[in-house]
Design a protein around this motif. Structure first.
Motif, PDB file in Angstrom:
ATOM      1  N   VAL A  52      43.510 -46.080 -27.006  1.00  8.38           N
ATOM      2  CA  VAL A  52      44.043 -44.761 -27.373  1.00  8.38           C
ATOM      3  C   VAL A  52      44.473 -44.052 -26.097  1.00  8.38           C
ATOM      4  O   VAL A  52      43.677 -43.873 -25.185  1.00  8.38           O
ATOM      5  N   LYS A  53      45.751 -43.678 -26.039  1.00  5.95           N
ATOM      6  CA  LYS A  53      46.278 -43.003 -24.857  1.00  5.95           C
ATOM      7  C   LYS A  53      46.292 -41.487 -25.022  1.00  5.95           C
ATOM      8  O   LYS A  53      46.157 -40.756 -24.053  1.00  5.95           O
ATOM      9  N   GLU A  54      46.490 -41.046 -26.257  1.00  6.75           N
ATOM     10  CA  GLU A  54      46.583 -39.605 -26.516  1.00  6.75           C
ATOM     11  C   GLU A  54      46.046 -39.299 -27.897  1.00  6.75           C
ATOM     12  O   GLU A  54      46.241 -40.066 -28.835  1.00  6.75           O
ATOM     13  N   VAL A  55      45.387 -38.156 -28.011  1.00  6.76           N
ATOM     14  CA  VAL A  55      44.954 -37.625 -29.297  1.00  6.76           C
ATOM     15  C   VAL A  55      45.705 -36.314 -29.494  1.00  6.76           C
ATOM     16  O   VAL A  55      45.566 -35.383 -28.698  1.00  6.76           O
ATOM     17  N   ILE A  56      46.531 -36.279 -30.540  1.00  6.14           N
ATOM     18  CA  ILE A  56      47.287 -35.073 -30.869  1.00  6.14           C
ATOM     19  C   ILE A  56      46.498 -34.327 -31.938  1.00  6.14           C
ATOM     20  O   ILE A  56      46.272 -34.860 -33.028  1.00  6.14           O
ATOM     21  N   SER A  60      44.854 -26.579 -38.128  1.00  2.10           N
ATOM     22  CA  SER A  60      45.345 -25.240 -38.466  1.00  2.10           C
ATOM     23  C   SER A  60      45.083 -24.244 -37.340  1.00  2.10           C
ATOM     24  O   SER A  60      44.010 -24.261 -36.728  1.00  2.10           O
ATOM     25  N   PRO A  61      46.052 -23.358 -37.075  1.00  3.15           N
ATOM     26  CA  PRO A  61      45.905 -22.371 -36.001  1.00  3.15           C
ATOM     27  C   PRO A  61      45.088 -21.156 -36.423  1.00  3.15           C
ATOM     28  O   PRO A  61      45.575 -20.038 -36.477  1.00  3.15           O
ATOM     29  N   THR A  62      43.831 -21.405 -36.759  1.00  2.98           N
ATOM     30  CA  THR A  62      42.901 -20.336 -37.129  1.00  2.98           C
ATOM     31  C   THR A  62      41.786 -20.302 -36.095  1.00  2.98           C
ATOM     32  O   THR A  62      41.694 -21.184 -35.240  1.00  2.98           O
ATOM     33  N   MET A  63      40.916 -19.327 -36.196  1.00  2.00           N
ATOM     34  CA  MET A  63      39.781 -19.250 -35.289  1.00  2.00           C
ATOM     35  C   MET A  63      38.928 -20.514 -35.411  1.00  2.00           C
ATOM     36  O   MET A  63      38.528 -21.100 -34.405  1.00  2.00           O
ATOM     37  N   GLU A  64      38.691 -20.951 -36.625  1.00  2.00           N
ATOM     38  CA  GLU A  64      37.911 -22.167 -36.847  1.00  2.00           C
ATOM     39  C   GLU A  64      38.645 -23.405 -36.331  1.00  2.00           C
ATOM     40  O   GLU A  64      38.042 -24.314 -35.765  1.00  2.00           O
ATOM     41  N   GLY A  65      39.963 -23.431 -36.539  1.00  2.00           N
ATOM     42  CA  GLY A  65      40.769 -24.538 -36.038  1.00  2.00           C
ATOM     43  C   GLY A  65      40.747 -24.611 -34.521  1.00  2.00           C
ATOM     44  O   GLY A  65      40.622 -25.691 -33.933  1.00  2.00           O
ATOM     45  N   ASP A  66      40.858 -23.454 -33.873  1.00  2.00           N
ATOM     46  CA  ASP A  66      40.794 -23.409 -32.414  1.00  2.00           C
ATOM     47  C   ASP A  66      39.417 -23.841 -31.914  1.00  2.00           C
ATOM     48  O   ASP A  66      39.310 -24.534 -30.900  1.00  2.00           O
ATOM     49  N   THR A  67      38.369 -23.452 -32.618  1.00  2.00           N
ATOM     50  CA  THR A  67      37.014 -23.866 -32.247  1.00  2.00           C
ATOM     51  C   THR A  67      36.886 -25.384 -32.347  1.00  2.00           C
ATOM     52  O   THR A  67      36.337 -26.033 -31.456  1.00  2.00           O
ATOM     53  N   THR A  68      37.420 -25.940 -33.423  1.00  2.00           N
ATOM     54  CA  THR A  68      37.372 -27.383 -33.620  1.00  2.00           C
ATOM     55  C   THR A  68      38.161 -28.105 -32.527  1.00  2.00           C
ATOM     56  O   THR A  68      37.689 -29.100 -31.960  1.00  2.00           O
ATOM     57  N   SER A  69      39.347 -27.606 -32.207  1.00  2.00           N
ATOM     58  CA  SER A  69      40.173 -28.215 -31.150  1.00  2.00           C
ATOM     59  C   SER A  69      39.463 -28.164 -29.805  1.00  2.00           C
ATOM     60  O   SER A  69      39.460 -29.152 -29.059  1.00  2.00           O
ATOM     61  N   PHE A  70      38.851 -27.036 -29.488  1.00  2.00           N
ATOM     62  CA  PHE A  70      38.121 -26.897 -28.228  1.00  2.00           C
ATOM     63  C   PHE A  70      36.959 -27.890 -28.183  1.00  2.00           C
ATOM     64  O   PHE A  70      36.749 -28.575 -27.180  1.00  2.00           O
ATOM     65  N   TYR A  71      36.225 -27.986 -29.278  1.00  2.00           N
ATOM     66  CA  TYR A  71      35.090 -28.905 -29.349  1.00  2.00           C
ATOM     67  C   TYR A  71      35.558 -30.346 -29.153  1.00  2.00           C
ATOM     68  O   TYR A  71      34.968 -31.110 -28.378  1.00  2.00           O
ATOM     69  N   LEU A  72      36.623 -30.737 -29.844  1.00  2.00           N
ATOM     70  CA  LEU A  72      37.134 -32.100 -29.734  1.00  2.00           C
ATOM     71  C   LEU A  72      37.624 -32.405 -28.322  1.00  2.00           C
ATOM     72  O   LEU A  72      37.370 -33.495 -27.791  1.00  2.00           O
ATOM     73  N   THR A  73      38.306 -31.458 -27.716  1.00  2.00           N
ATOM     74  CA  THR A  73      38.796 -31.654 -26.352  1.00  2.00           C
ATOM     75  C   THR A  73      37.646 -31.908 -25.401  1.00  2.00           C
ATOM     76  O   THR A  73      37.708 -32.803 -24.553  1.00  2.00           O
ATOM     77  N   ARG A  74      36.572 -31.148 -25.545  1.00  2.00           N
ATOM     78  CA  ARG A  74      35.380 -31.341 -24.696  1.00  2.00           C
ATOM     79  C   ARG A  74      34.725 -32.698 -24.947  1.00  2.00           C
ATOM     80  O   ARG A  74      34.308 -33.372 -24.014  1.00  2.00           O
ATOM     81  N   LYS A  75      34.649 -33.110 -26.207  1.00  2.00           N
ATOM     82  CA  LYS A  75      34.033 -34.393 -26.551  1.00  2.00           C
ATOM     83  C   LYS A  75      34.871 -35.582 -26.068  1.00  2.00           C
ATOM     84  O   LYS A  75      34.330 -36.633 -25.734  1.00  2.00           O
ATOM     85  N   LEU A  76      36.190 -35.426 -26.029  1.00  2.00           N
ATOM     86  CA  LEU A  76      37.083 -36.514 -25.627  1.00  2.00           C
ATOM     87  C   LEU A  76      37.284 -36.602 -24.115  1.00  2.00           C
ATOM     88  O   LEU A  76      37.713 -37.638 -23.606  1.00  2.00           O
ATOM     89  N   PRO A  78      35.394 -37.097 -21.446  1.00  2.00           N
ATOM     90  CA  PRO A  78      34.826 -38.198 -20.663  1.00  2.00           C
ATOM     91  C   PRO A  78      35.592 -39.527 -20.781  1.00  2.00           C
ATOM     92  O   PRO A  78      35.433 -40.411 -19.952  1.00  2.00           O
ATOM     93  N   TYR A  79      36.442 -39.657 -21.792  1.00  2.00           N
ATOM     94  CA  TYR A  79      37.141 -40.911 -22.021  1.00  2.00           C
ATOM     95  C   TYR A  79      38.515 -40.965 -21.343  1.00  2.00           C
ATOM     96  O   TYR A  79      39.206 -41.976 -21.430  1.00  2.00           O
ATOM     97  N   GLY A  80      38.907 -39.894 -20.693  1.00  2.00           N
ATOM     98  CA  GLY A  80      40.160 -39.872 -19.955  1.00  2.00           C
ATOM     99  C   GLY A  80      41.407 -39.954 -20.827  1.00  2.00           C
ATOM    100  O   GLY A  80      42.489 -40.262 -20.339  1.00  2.00           O
ATOM    101  N   VAL A  81      41.250 -39.683 -22.105  1.00  2.00           N
ATOM    102  CA  VAL A  81      42.384 -39.711 -23.018  1.00  2.00           C
ATOM    103  C   VAL A  81      43.092 -38.355 -22.975  1.00  2.00           C
ATOM    104  O   VAL A  81      42.444 -37.312 -22.832  1.00  2.00           O
ATOM    105  N   ARG A  82      44.405 -38.377 -23.038  1.00  2.00           N
ATOM    106  CA  ARG A  82      45.172 -37.131 -23.056  1.00  2.00           C
ATOM    107  C   ARG A  82      44.994 -36.467 -24.415  1.00  2.00           C
ATOM    108  O   ARG A  82      45.051 -37.130 -25.446  1.00  2.00           O
ATOM    109  N   THR A  83      44.758 -35.165 -24.423  1.00  2.00           N
ATOM    110  CA  THR A  83      44.687 -34.425 -25.679  1.00  2.00           C
ATOM    111  C   THR A  83      45.775 -33.366 -25.670  1.00  2.00           C
ATOM    112  O   THR A  83      46.062 -32.752 -24.638  1.00  2.00           O
TER     113      THR A  83
END
Length: 122
Positions: A52-56, A60-76, A78-83
């Motif tokens: 996996v080179k990138e995770v797009i 949804s652009p909501t507060m919950e969606g932004d929280t989820t995106s932030f969480y996923l970015t932090r979790k990903l 360590p793997y050096g994958v582009r988000t």
């Protein structure tokens, strides 16, 4: 992606030709939905297995969606994958005067440059 319906919406554009991962929702503490309630661990496993080179993040652009995106970015991280995240902004045919301030502000911050009268990338 949050839901299977999101896959169909993106497929209908004929603009993406990669793999999908459906989370099954977004993090929402108010509704009692935490990271363990979603398919985040399976996404991390797929990334950790390599290839996996990138995770797009098409969330949804909501507060919950932004929280989820932030969480996923932090979790990903360590793997050096582009988000990245799908673009957000004023819809085609939309009127600026009816666009909310957050959407308009994000549109300005994520503006698309023009080169010789063409949008970059076209």
């Amino acid at each position: 992606m949050e839901n299977p319906q999101d896959v169909m919406a993106i497929e209908n554009t004929a603009q993406y030709h990669g793999l999908y991962h459906v989370l099954g929702g977004i993090i929402s503490p108010i509704e009692g939905i935490g990271p363990s309630d979603l398919r985040i661990d399976t996404l991390i496993k797929r990334v950790a297995e390599g290839g996996v080179k990138e995770v797009i993040l098409a969330i949804s652009p909501t507060m919950e969606g932004d929280t989820t995106s932030f969480y996923l970015t932090r979790k990903l991280q360590p793997y050096g994958v582009r988000t990245s995240s799908i673009a957000r902004g004023v819809p085609v045919g939309g009127e600026l005067e009816y666009t909310d301030e957050i959407t308009l502000g994000r549109s300005i911050l994520s503006r698309t440059p023009y080169t010789n009268g063409q949008e970059k990338g076209n």
